[in-house]
Enzyme design. Structure first.
Site, PDB file in Angstrom:
ATOM      1  N   TYR A 168     -34.510  17.153  52.274  1.00  0.00           N
ATOM      2  CA  TYR A 168     -33.510  17.830  51.598  1.00  0.00           C
ATOM      3  C   TYR A 168     -33.002  18.426  52.998  1.00  0.00           C
ATOM      4  CZ  TYR A 168     -34.454  17.292  46.656  1.00  0.00           C
ATOM      5  OH  TYR A 168     -34.512  16.904  45.472  1.00  0.00           O
ATOM      6  N   PHE A 224     -30.156  17.538  38.066  1.00  0.00           N
ATOM      7  CA  PHE A 224     -28.671  17.352  37.615  1.00  0.00           C
ATOM      8  C   PHE A 224     -28.433  17.753  36.314  1.00  0.00           C
ATOM      9  CE2 PHE A 224     -28.426  13.325  40.730  1.00  0.00           C
ATOM     10  CZ  PHE A 224     -28.188  14.363  41.748  1.00  0.00           C
ATOM     11  N   GLY A 247     -24.557  17.304  36.185  1.00  0.00           N
ATOM     12  CA  GLY A 247     -24.298  16.178  35.375  1.00  0.00           C
ATOM     13  C   GLY A 247     -23.821  15.022  35.933  1.00  0.00           C
TER      14      GLY A 247
HETATM   15  N1  LIG Z   1     -36.224  14.169  42.115  1.00  0.00           N
HETATM   16  C1  LIG Z   1     -35.005  13.797  42.424  1.00  0.00           C
HETATM   17  O1  LIG Z   1     -34.646  12.533  42.668  1.00  0.00           O
HETATM   18  C2  LIG Z   1     -34.210  14.844  42.385  1.00  0.00           C
HETATM   19  C3  LIG Z   1     -32.768  14.521  42.434  1.00  0.00           C
HETATM   20  C4  LIG Z   1     -31.751  15.523  42.634  1.00  0.00           C
HETATM   21  C5  LIG Z   1     -32.319  16.895  42.840  1.00  0.00           C
HETATM   22  N2  LIG Z   1     -33.333  17.168  42.437  1.00  0.00           N
HETATM   23  C6  LIG Z   1     -33.843  18.510  42.304  1.00  0.00           C
HETATM   24  O2  LIG Z   1     -33.288  19.105  41.396  1.00  0.00           O
HETATM   25  C7  LIG Z   1     -32.546  20.371  41.836  1.00  0.00           C
HETATM   26  C8  LIG Z   1     -31.707  20.443  40.807  1.00  0.00           C
HETATM   27  O3  LIG Z   1     -30.577  19.510  41.035  1.00  0.00           O
HETATM   28  P1  LIG Z   1     -29.206  19.594  41.771  1.00  0.00           P
HETATM   29  O4  LIG Z   1     -29.453  20.815  42.590  1.00  0.00           O
HETATM   30  O5  LIG Z   1     -28.709  18.618  42.321  1.00  0.00           O
HETATM   31  O6  LIG Z   1     -28.180  19.832  40.553  1.00  0.00           O
HETATM   32  P2  LIG Z   1     -28.050  21.007  39.471  1.00  0.00           P
HETATM   33  O7  LIG Z   1     -28.810  22.063  39.352  1.00  0.00           O
HETATM   34  O8  LIG Z   1     -27.693  20.285  38.261  1.00  0.00           O
HETATM   35  O9  LIG Z   1     -26.557  21.627  39.848  1.00  0.00           O
HETATM   36  C9  LIG Z   1     -26.466  22.300  41.056  1.00  0.00           C
HETATM   37  C10 LIG Z   1     -24.836  22.499  41.170  1.00  0.00           C
HETATM   38  O10 LIG Z   1     -24.383  23.488  40.180  1.00  0.00           O
HETATM   39  C11 LIG Z   1     -23.794  24.582  41.134  1.00  0.00           C
HETATM   40  N3  LIG Z   1     -24.356  25.931  40.271  1.00  0.00           N
HETATM   41  C12 LIG Z   1     -25.673  26.180  40.194  1.00  0.00           C
HETATM   42  N4  LIG Z   1     -25.845  27.204  39.478  1.00  0.00           N
HETATM   43  C13 LIG Z   1     -24.507  27.442  39.147  1.00  0.00           C
HETATM   44  C14 LIG Z   1     -24.024  28.630  38.414  1.00  0.00           C
HETATM   45  N5  LIG Z   1     -24.792  29.753  37.914  1.00  0.00           N
HETATM   46  N6  LIG Z   1     -22.556  28.720  38.249  1.00  0.00           N
HETATM   47  C15 LIG Z   1     -21.742  27.718  38.692  1.00  0.00           C
HETATM   48  N7  LIG Z   1     -22.265  26.669  39.488  1.00  0.00           N
HETATM   49  C16 LIG Z   1     -23.553  26.510  39.612  1.00  0.00           C
HETATM   50  C17 LIG Z   1     -24.208  24.322  42.437  1.00  0.00           C
HETATM   51  O11 LIG Z   1     -23.155  25.020  43.303  1.00  0.00           O
HETATM   52  P3  LIG Z   1     -23.569  26.333  43.988  1.00  0.00           P
HETATM   53  O12 LIG Z   1     -24.316  26.274  45.164  1.00  0.00           O
HETATM   54  O13 LIG Z   1     -22.368  26.803  44.598  1.00  0.00           O
HETATM   55  O14 LIG Z   1     -24.213  27.261  43.009  1.00  0.00           O
HETATM   56  C18 LIG Z   1     -24.403  23.010  42.584  1.00  0.00           C
HETATM   57  O15 LIG Z   1     -23.215  22.257  42.964  1.00  0.00           O
HETATM   58  C19 LIG Z   1     -32.405  20.236  43.095  1.00  0.00           C
HETATM   59  O16 LIG Z   1     -32.073  21.304  43.536  1.00  0.00           O
HETATM   60  C20 LIG Z   1     -33.630  19.475  43.658  1.00  0.00           C
HETATM   61  O17 LIG Z   1     -34.651  20.469  43.858  1.00  0.00           O
HETATM   62  C21 LIG Z   1     -34.542  16.325  42.284  1.00  0.00           C
END
Ligand SMILES: NC(=O)c1ccc[n+]([C@@H]2O[C@H](COP(=O)([O-])OP(=O)(O)OC[C@H]3O[C@@H](n4cnc5c(N)ncnc54)[C@H](OP(=O)(O)O)[C@@H]3O)[C@@H](O)[C@H]2O)c1
Length: 294
Positions: free
Chosen positions: A64, A212, A216
């Protein structure tokens, strides 16, 4: 408001609050090199805000990073010396070269270097939980065997798997103890196999940690500009935001489901933690369930 408002779970022998934090969004406006690198002070403030609100389950990875920011370095700068109750979860398997290009999936003998890279960046001698991030079908025995050796040596506390189908989870559990599964899972991206993995985890006492859940279909790019009308309507009825509804729906899938919303914005951290106390009605959940596959 506290990250334990939705309850707790025992992860690798430690108690974690069910609302955690994902570090992938700390490094830029979109994940990896897809966006603009983040403001370092804001990113550090975001991690500290999460911990201040009770988050003690943080997900990260050495891969990351954006051009100038590393999630592991930011976590280290924000939290070291680490709180006693913090469970840091990282993942190995994929890798990126210094310019961000993806490398081939690690061979079993390369996993030790990836574990050590995480230790160096996080400033620790021990990783609480390491997920083997699988990228497709294929045997897991040699990779999990190599990681299990590192558990035996004390470099790793516990193991998890990520990106696995149900039969891969079964295979992994036959090789070593698995304490968590980190799979893509959201209102829309929810196949029969995805639910089968979630349910199998619940039956086996394994944490299911979706990624996600907010982004989504936007995946690594972030939340799509348009939200489903059903999510908007449920949010309106509860005086909540659409991301809070998504998190509450996810948490309602089972007590073993731990959320790790990713953000680089301290205000969003607070909203995400507050989602832990949002209780959806059966009718809300049924309407949201119907979005699967949309
Ligand atoms: N194992 C794997 O393959 C894998 C893959 C992907 C991710 N992950 C892990 O899973 C975690 C979650 O996934 P993700 O970060 O990709 O996606 P997510 O949590 O589903 O969504 C993140 C998105 O939502 C926005 N967001 C977050 N909180 C918000 C709120 N309260 N209001 C409005 N927008 C909001 C963020 O933008 P802002 O920054 O503007 O808030 C960002 O664009 C990652 O951080 C990572 O640690 C693991």
């Amino acid at each position: 408001m506290h990250a334990s408002d939705a309850g707790t779970w025992t992860l690798g022998g430690r108690t974690v609050n069910r609302v955690g934090f994902g570090a992938m969004r700390l490094t830029g406006s979109a994940a990896f090199h897809l966006g603009v690198p983040s403001d370092r002070r804001l990113a550090i403030a975001t991690v500290r805000e999460a911990v201040r609100l009770g988050v003690n389950h943080v997900d990260t990875a050495a891969f990351y990073f954006s051009a100038t920011r590393s999630a592991n370095e930011l976590i280290n700068a924000a939290l070291s010396p680490y709180p006693e109750d913090l469970v840091l979860v990282t993942k190995v398997g994929p890798g990126r070269d210094p310019s961000g290009e993806w490398l081939d999936f690690a061979r079993p003998d390369q996993l030790r270097g990836q574990v050590e890279e995480n230790l160096r960046q996080l400033g620790r001698d021990h990783l609480d939980v390491v997920n083997l991030r699988v990228l497709g079908p294929g045997p897991l025995a040699e990779h999990l065997g190599a990681l299990a050796d590192m558990v035996g040596e004390g470099l790793i506390g516990h193991l998890g798997v990520s990106g696995v189908a149900k039969e891969q989870l079964d295979e992994a559990r036959g090789i070593t103890e698995i304490v968590c599964v980190q799979n893509r899972y959201s209102l829309e991206a929810r196949s029969a196999d995805a639910d089968a993995v979630l349910e199998a985890c619940g039956e086996a006492g394994i944490a299911f940690v979706p990624f996600f859940s907010l982004a989504g279909t936007g995946t690594a790019h972030g939340r799509p500009a348009l939200e489903h009308e059903t999510v908007l309507a449920v949010a309106w009825a509860h005086g909540a935001t659409p991301p809070q509804v998504r998190l509450a729906w996810t948490l309602a899938r089972g007590e073993h489901v731990l959320v790790i919303p990713g953000t680089g914005n301290p205000a969003h951290v607070a909203q995400n933690v507050a989602a832990g106390s949002l209780r959806l009605s059966e009718d809300d959940r049924a309407r949201l369930d119907a979005l699967a596959g949309t």
